[in-house]
Scaffold this motif. Structure first.
Motif, PDB file in Angstrom:
ATOM      1  N   SER A 245     -38.288 -20.838  71.284  1.00  0.00           N
ATOM      2  CA  SER A 245     -39.032 -19.642  70.921  1.00  0.00           C
ATOM      3  C   SER A 245     -38.564 -19.199  69.540  1.00  0.00           C
ATOM      4  O   SER A 245     -37.373 -18.948  69.329  1.00  0.00           O
ATOM      5  CB  SER A 245     -38.773 -18.536  71.956  1.00  0.00           C
ATOM      6  OG  SER A 245     -39.391 -17.343  71.564  1.00  0.00           O
ATOM      7  N   LYS A 283     -44.985 -16.700  69.856  1.00  0.00           N
ATOM      8  CA  LYS A 283     -43.826 -17.200  70.595  1.00  0.00           C
ATOM      9  C   LYS A 283     -42.803 -16.099  70.886  1.00  0.00           C
ATOM     10  O   LYS A 283     -41.828 -16.340  71.592  1.00  0.00           O
ATOM     11  CB  LYS A 283     -43.151 -18.336  69.822  1.00  0.00           C
ATOM     12  CG  LYS A 283     -43.970 -19.622  69.788  1.00  0.00           C
ATOM     13  CD  LYS A 283     -43.202 -20.756  69.138  1.00  0.00           C
ATOM     14  CE  LYS A 283     -43.985 -22.059  69.197  1.00  0.00           C
ATOM     15  NZ  LYS A 283     -43.220 -23.199  68.636  1.00  0.00           N
ATOM     16  N   ARG A 330     -44.474 -17.569  78.117  1.00  0.00           N
ATOM     17  CA  ARG A 330     -44.552 -17.320  76.677  1.00  0.00           C
ATOM     18  C   ARG A 330     -46.017 -17.255  76.261  1.00  0.00           C
ATOM     19  O   ARG A 330     -46.840 -18.059  76.713  1.00  0.00           O
ATOM     20  CB  ARG A 330     -43.815 -18.415  75.911  1.00  0.00           C
ATOM     21  CG  ARG A 330     -43.366 -17.979  74.525  1.00  0.00           C
ATOM     22  CD  ARG A 330     -42.529 -19.068  73.874  1.00  0.00           C
ATOM     23  NE  ARG A 330     -43.364 -20.211  73.528  1.00  0.00           N
ATOM     24  CZ  ARG A 330     -42.922 -21.460  73.375  1.00  0.00           C
ATOM     25  NH1 ARG A 330     -41.641 -21.719  73.587  1.00  0.00           N
ATOM     26  NH2 ARG A 330     -43.731 -22.433  73.057  1.00  0.00           N
ATOM     27  N   ASP A 332     -47.954 -18.029  73.807  1.00  0.00           N
ATOM     28  CA  ASP A 332     -48.738 -19.094  73.179  1.00  0.00           C
ATOM     29  C   ASP A 332     -49.049 -20.228  74.152  1.00  0.00           C
ATOM     30  O   ASP A 332     -49.720 -21.199  73.791  1.00  0.00           O
ATOM     31  CB  ASP A 332     -47.998 -19.658  71.965  1.00  0.00           C
ATOM     32  CG  ASP A 332     -46.659 -20.288  72.335  1.00  0.00           C
ATOM     33  OD1 ASP A 332     -45.908 -19.656  73.107  1.00  0.00           O
ATOM     34  OD2 ASP A 332     -46.378 -21.407  71.872  1.00  0.00           O
ATOM     35  N   LEU A 333     -48.589 -20.107  75.401  1.00  0.00           N
ATOM     36  CA  LEU A 333     -48.790 -21.144  76.411  1.00  0.00           C
ATOM     37  C   LEU A 333     -49.786 -20.664  77.467  1.00  0.00           C
ATOM     38  O   LEU A 333     -50.055 -19.473  77.595  1.00  0.00           O
ATOM     39  CB  LEU A 333     -47.464 -21.504  77.079  1.00  0.00           C
ATOM     40  CG  LEU A 333     -46.329 -21.911  76.138  1.00  0.00           C
ATOM     41  CD1 LEU A 333     -45.055 -22.153  76.935  1.00  0.00           C
ATOM     42  CD2 LEU A 333     -46.711 -23.153  75.325  1.00  0.00           C
ATOM     43  N   ASP A 334     -50.324 -21.623  78.230  1.00  0.00           N
ATOM     44  CA  ASP A 334     -51.259 -21.307  79.304  1.00  0.00           C
ATOM     45  C   ASP A 334     -50.648 -21.664  80.650  1.00  0.00           C
ATOM     46  O   ASP A 334     -49.820 -22.581  80.750  1.00  0.00           O
ATOM     47  CB  ASP A 334     -52.569 -22.078  79.127  1.00  0.00           C
ATOM     48  CG  ASP A 334     -53.335 -21.620  77.892  1.00  0.00           C
ATOM     49  OD1 ASP A 334     -53.428 -20.403  77.687  1.00  0.00           O
ATOM     50  OD2 ASP A 334     -53.833 -22.482  77.137  1.00  0.00           O
ATOM     51  N   ASP A 380     -41.945 -18.564  84.169  1.00  0.00           N
ATOM     52  CA  ASP A 380     -41.992 -19.935  83.662  1.00  0.00           C
ATOM     53  C   ASP A 380     -40.710 -20.285  82.917  1.00  0.00           C
ATOM     54  O   ASP A 380     -39.999 -19.410  82.406  1.00  0.00           O
ATOM     55  CB  ASP A 380     -43.198 -20.088  82.723  1.00  0.00           C
ATOM     56  CG  ASP A 380     -43.316 -21.496  82.168  1.00  0.00           C
ATOM     57  OD1 ASP A 380     -43.499 -22.432  82.971  1.00  0.00           O
ATOM     58  OD2 ASP A 380     -43.201 -21.659  80.935  1.00  0.00           O
ATOM     59  N   SER A 382     -40.416 -21.421  80.095  1.00  0.00           N
ATOM     60  CA  SER A 382     -40.441 -21.027  78.680  1.00  0.00           C
ATOM     61  C   SER A 382     -39.764 -19.672  78.464  1.00  0.00           C
ATOM     62  O   SER A 382     -39.391 -19.338  77.339  1.00  0.00           O
ATOM     63  CB  SER A 382     -41.892 -20.960  78.177  1.00  0.00           C
ATOM     64  OG  SER A 382     -42.633 -20.012  78.936  1.00  0.00           O
ATOM     65  N   ARG A 423     -46.198 -24.255  83.309  1.00  0.00           N
ATOM     66  CA  ARG A 423     -46.821 -24.394  81.990  1.00  0.00           C
ATOM     67  C   ARG A 423     -47.869 -25.506  81.997  1.00  0.00           C
ATOM     68  O   ARG A 423     -47.661 -26.575  82.562  1.00  0.00           O
ATOM     69  CB  ARG A 423     -45.729 -24.694  80.968  1.00  0.00           C
ATOM     70  CG  ARG A 423     -46.213 -25.126  79.595  1.00  0.00           C
ATOM     71  CD  ARG A 423     -45.017 -25.420  78.711  1.00  0.00           C
ATOM     72  NE  ARG A 423     -45.395 -25.878  77.377  1.00  0.00           N
ATOM     73  CZ  ARG A 423     -44.548 -26.024  76.368  1.00  0.00           C
ATOM     74  NH1 ARG A 423     -43.257 -25.747  76.547  1.00  0.00           N
ATOM     75  NH2 ARG A 423     -44.955 -26.450  75.186  1.00  0.00           N
ATOM     76  N   VAL A 425     -49.384 -28.400  80.136  1.00  0.00           N
ATOM     77  CA  VAL A 425     -49.009 -29.299  79.043  1.00  0.00           C
ATOM     78  C   VAL A 425     -50.270 -29.739  78.299  1.00  0.00           C
ATOM     79  O   VAL A 425     -51.307 -30.004  78.915  1.00  0.00           O
ATOM     80  CB  VAL A 425     -48.243 -30.517  79.594  1.00  0.00           C
ATOM     81  CG1 VAL A 425     -47.924 -31.507  78.482  1.00  0.00           C
ATOM     82  CG2 VAL A 425     -46.957 -30.048  80.267  1.00  0.00           C
ATOM     83  N   LYS A 426     -50.178 -29.826  76.983  1.00  0.00           N
ATOM     84  CA  LYS A 426     -51.333 -30.165  76.153  1.00  0.00           C
ATOM     85  C   LYS A 426     -50.995 -31.303  75.193  1.00  0.00           C
ATOM     86  O   LYS A 426     -49.832 -31.638  74.969  1.00  0.00           O
ATOM     87  CB  LYS A 426     -51.789 -28.941  75.349  1.00  0.00           C
ATOM     88  CG  LYS A 426     -52.239 -27.762  76.195  1.00  0.00           C
ATOM     89  CD  LYS A 426     -52.614 -26.574  75.318  1.00  0.00           C
ATOM     90  CE  LYS A 426     -53.049 -25.380  76.150  1.00  0.00           C
ATOM     91  NZ  LYS A 426     -53.361 -24.195  75.313  1.00  0.00           N
ATOM     92  N   ASP A 429     -47.748 -31.697  72.692  1.00  0.00           N
ATOM     93  CA  ASP A 429     -46.438 -31.406  73.264  1.00  0.00           C
ATOM     94  C   ASP A 429     -45.601 -32.684  73.291  1.00  0.00           C
ATOM     95  O   ASP A 429     -46.130 -33.794  73.197  1.00  0.00           O
ATOM     96  CB  ASP A 429     -46.582 -30.839  74.679  1.00  0.00           C
ATOM     97  CG  ASP A 429     -47.129 -29.418  74.695  1.00  0.00           C
ATOM     98  OD1 ASP A 429     -46.940 -28.708  73.693  1.00  0.00           O
ATOM     99  OD2 ASP A 429     -47.746 -29.028  75.706  1.00  0.00           O
TER     100      ASP A 429
END
Length: 610
Positions: A245, A283, A330, A332-334, A380, A382, A423, A425-426, A429
């Motif tokens: 972060s 973040k 966090r 910026d994450l889904d 999560d 994160s 989280r 993942v995309k 990453d």
């Protein structure tokens, strides 16, 4: 077989509802016909290919010691109630009552039936493992069936099941089926991508999917480009390396001793709004989302959530439990809802409605905070991982409309009820195994293998007498292949503008003979080749129809038979020898063509089956 004795029903154009290649071609080639929404009938050509596919599965499963059984399609509802899936399977399960008012199920899968059957005859460890499989019709009441048999309501599944004495034995069964899957799909001419997967409603400790790449695939695959690593997973299950972060300047942020500071933030609702208002990186923000949790198997009795259980009635008049959690991640994450559902052992998780958010978070969407939520916190990795905060001096909702809070320190200011990886993942990453940068592609699931563990044997009270003379629970494995979907995927992978190009192993016929006219010398030559190929054990279709040559050629190319022999008076005593995938034909003498055709067929079969 001669076409005059066979049912061929081709279409020049596919119905407008068919949008993918396999759906169009299966209808046009007379492989299937639609009987109702999501319901398809296999015509004689389709049955021949379907049975060949099923036999390949039988061959490889028989080879690893599996034995075929055949449960009924209609099964008692009581065994589904016993397993606990009567409610959790949801609206896809078609329920009915017989004349005795007993609950019945049109089987969507066969774990309950297998477990019941084996339980009734299992006494001793000496009987284990029990390795059975079935190839049978299933029904799932899909909300939106589409793509023909690729996602129909009624479908054929090949399901293997093992009941094992211990985890070591289960591992052996699992690996044996895994190897069999690779052999099956090789024989079908399909390139398979094995990926780690979520067990979903099936339950258990681990699973793996066998995918084919497809632009119309329902699944997103996350893949590491490093061939030595080989990591691949369904996006529902994929994990990635953690990333730090950082603030807007890209600097790592350290823990702060500053007290929480409430900031008035009028008209700041989205993450983008927060970035502008605070002039800070996404973040640095903790996003909090309220989820409705359906049919969770977790015991929340030691938390405030126990006060918030609801019983909701579904369309069938049955009640199911609903609860709520607050997910912190966090900004910026889904959230990966499949991971969240698995973490909560729930049949489904859904973002809460506005009125539910107000009830359980005391603030509207965008202002929810972890310190004021009435729900258990699912945090999560994160934000917190392994007992350590991964974010510091963060900003989050104040739990009050129009306000946010600065200087938030996870663990100091709030603690997780459950700390887990939820989280999504995309692409882009990094791989947790080797550090490679993930890419993604679409895929269709053809097969899935599960380590079910004790999920069903415990719920359904299955025991055997162990070597120590004491009762033990067996552990289970499940191994499925979607037969219809696999057949459609073969066509998706093997076609051109003229029609299907069948692999030799599943082609309805291996060779077709097309006389320009079925008369005189052409008839004599065609019959000679036909008789010789039949005597050699080759599956051959002789087109003896009184049709124009163009119609015959178009039909045979559309149907996709791997080899065509054309008999015309202009070329006799030679005939045209043309593999379906070849651009041009070659001329072969009538006396030699049968032997060459047999060699071609056997060579293709050896290539795929070897």
């Amino acid at each position: 077989m001669k076409t005059s004795k066979f049912y061929i029903s081709t279409l020049r154009e596919a119905p407008s509802e068919a949008v993918i290649a396999s759906h169009k071609l299966m209808l046009r080639a007379g492989i299937t016909r639609k009987l109702g929404n999501g319901l398809y009938t296999y015509l004689p050509l389709g049955v021949r290919s379907l049975y060949k596919l099923e036999q390949i599965i039988r061959d490889e499963w028989n080879e690893i010691g599996a034995l075929e059984f055949k449960p009924t399609v209609i099964v008692p509802g009581e065994i589904w109630k016993e397993s606990g899936r009567w409610e959790t399977m949801g609206s896809q399960m078609l329920k009915a009552k017989n004349r005795g008012e007993q609950d019945m199920v049109v089987s969507p899968t066969a774990e309950e039936a297998y477990t019941t059957i084996v339980r009734d005859g299992l006494d001793s460890y000496k009987q284990l493992p029990v390795n059975l499989y079935q190839i049978n019709t299933k029904y799932r009441d899909e909300i939106r069936p589409r793509y023909g048999v690729m996602r129909g309501r009624e479908f054929i599944m090949a399901d293997g099941y093992t009941m094992n004495a211990d985890d070591e034995s289960l591992d052996e069964s699992y690996k044996a089926y895994e190897k069999a899957y690779f052999k099956i799909f090789k024989r079908l001419g399909l390139k398979i991508i094995p990926v780690r997967a979520d067990s979903g409603a099936m339950g258990g400790s681990g699973s793996e999917e066998f995918m084919v790449e497809s632009p119309i695939g329902d699944d997103t695959l996350i893949i590491c480009p490093n061939e030595k690593c080989g990591y691949a997973a369904n996006v529902e299950k994929a994990e990635c390396a953690p990333d730090e972060s950082t603030n807007k300047k890209g600097e790592k942020v350290c823990a702060t001793e500053k007290a929480l500071e409430e900031v008035e933030t009028p008209n700041v609702f989205s993450i983008e709004d927060m970035e502008k208002f605070f002039d800070e990186s996404a973040k640095m923000f903790i996003k909090c989302l309220i989820y409705r949790v359906i049919n969770s198997a977790l015991d929340f009795s030691d938390t405030e959530v126990s006060k918030n259980w609801k019983k909701v009635k579904d369309g069938a008049g049955d009640y199911y439990p609903v609860s709520y959690v607050c997910v912190c991640i966090r900004a910026d994450l889904d959230v990966n809802e499949a991971k969240l559902a698995a973490t909560l052992k729930a049949s489904e998780v859904v973002l809460a409605e506005d009125e539910e958010i107000l009830e359980y978070a005391q603030a509207g969407h965008g202002f929810v905070g972890p310190m004021t939520s009435k729900c258990p916190l699912i945090v999560d990795y994160s934000v917190i991982k392994d007992g350590a905060a991964c974010m510091h001096d963060a900003i989050t909702g104040a739990g009050k409309n129009g306000y946010h809070v600065k200087h938030v320190e996870p663990l100091r200011d709030f603690k997780p009820y459950i700390n887990a990886d939820v989280r999504l993942v995309k692409e882009g990453d990094k791989c947790a195994c080797c550090g490679g940068v993930f890419y993604q592609k679409k895929g269709n699931e053809l097969g899935h293998i599960f380590k079910l563990g004790h999920k069903y044997t415990k719920a359904m009270h299955v025991t055997f007498l162990g070597q120590n003379g004491k009762p033990q629970e067996p552990t289970m494995g499940c191994y499925g292949i979607g037969v219809d979907r696999t057949l459609a995927s073969i066509i998706e992978a093997n076609n051109d503008e003229k029609g299907i190009i069948w692999p030799m192993t599943v082609a309805p016929f291996q060779v077709c003979i097309v006389p320009i006219k079925y008369e005189g010398a052409m008839k004599e030559a065609a019959d000679k080749i036909y008789d010789e190929l039949k005597a050699a054990g080759i599956e051959v279709l002789l087109d003896d129809r009184n049709e124009r040559p163009g119609v015959k050629f178009a039909d045979m190319e559309l149907i996709g038979i791997p080899l065509r022999i054309t008999v015309g008076d202009k070329n006799l005593p030679n005939v045209e020898f043309k593999p379906r995938s070849a651009e041009k034909a070659e001329l072969i003498g009538v006396a030699e063509v049968s032997k060459k055709a047999e060699e071609f067929v056997r060579s293709e079969l050896a290539r795929l089956n070897g």
